[in-house]
Write a protein that holds these residues in place. Structure first.
Motif, PDB file in Angstrom:
ATOM      1  N   ASP A  56      -9.125  -4.554  -2.624  1.00  0.00           N
ATOM      2  CA  ASP A  56      -8.563  -5.953  -3.870  1.00  0.00           C
ATOM      3  C   ASP A  56      -7.633  -6.339  -2.965  1.00  0.00           C
ATOM      4  O   ASP A  56      -7.220  -7.281  -3.591  1.00  0.00           O
ATOM      5  N   CYS A  85       0.979  -1.496   0.163  1.00  0.00           N
ATOM      6  CA  CYS A  85       0.234   0.367   0.369  1.00  0.00           C
ATOM      7  C   CYS A  85       0.963   1.096  -0.178  1.00  0.00           C
ATOM      8  O   CYS A  85       0.800   1.783  -0.568  1.00  0.00           O
ATOM      9  N   ILE A 117      -1.604   3.746  -2.059  1.00  0.00           N
ATOM     10  CA  ILE A 117      -2.471   2.991  -2.052  1.00  0.00           C
ATOM     11  C   ILE A 117      -3.256   3.679  -0.514  1.00  0.00           C
ATOM     12  O   ILE A 117      -2.709   3.462   0.630  1.00  0.00           O
ATOM     13  N   SER A 158     -10.891   0.917  -2.306  1.00  0.00           N
ATOM     14  CA  SER A 158     -11.539  -0.215  -3.013  1.00  0.00           C
ATOM     15  C   SER A 158     -10.118  -1.126  -3.156  1.00  0.00           C
ATOM     16  O   SER A 158      -9.981  -2.145  -4.034  1.00  0.00           O
ATOM     17  N   GLU A 159      -9.361   0.026  -4.055  1.00  0.00           N
ATOM     18  CA  GLU A 159      -7.716  -1.012  -4.336  1.00  0.00           C
ATOM     19  C   GLU A 159      -6.877  -1.970  -3.127  1.00  0.00           C
ATOM     20  O   GLU A 159      -6.773  -2.680  -3.152  1.00  0.00           O
TER      21      GLU A 159
END
Length: 68
Positions: free
Chosen positions: A42, A28, A33, A38-39
């Motif tokens: 995922d 991340c 991120i 939402s990323e």
């Protein structure tokens, strides 16, 4: 690093979760991120899929998440 084992139940043990969280946090940060996005969701799902598929090596999980 986690002990090599295969979780027939698909359960992640506390040490496994620590490892997965460490990799998740690193990826991340590297990719910018935002946790909770939402990323990020995922990415977490992909990490658990790799673990559930029997990928327990920290380096392998990290490489796979970074390439995805």
């Amino acid at each position: 690093m986690i002990k090599p084992h295969v979780s027939k139940s698909g359960a992640a043990y506390p040490d496994d979760l620590v490892l997965l969280k460490r990799i998740y946090d690193q990826v991340c940060e590297e990719r910018g991120i935002v946790v909770g996005s939402s990323e990020a969701t995922d990415l977490a799902i992909e990490a658990m899929k790799l673990f559930s598929a029997g990928v327990f090596d920290e380096g392998t999980i990290g490489r796979r998440l970074r390439s995805g």
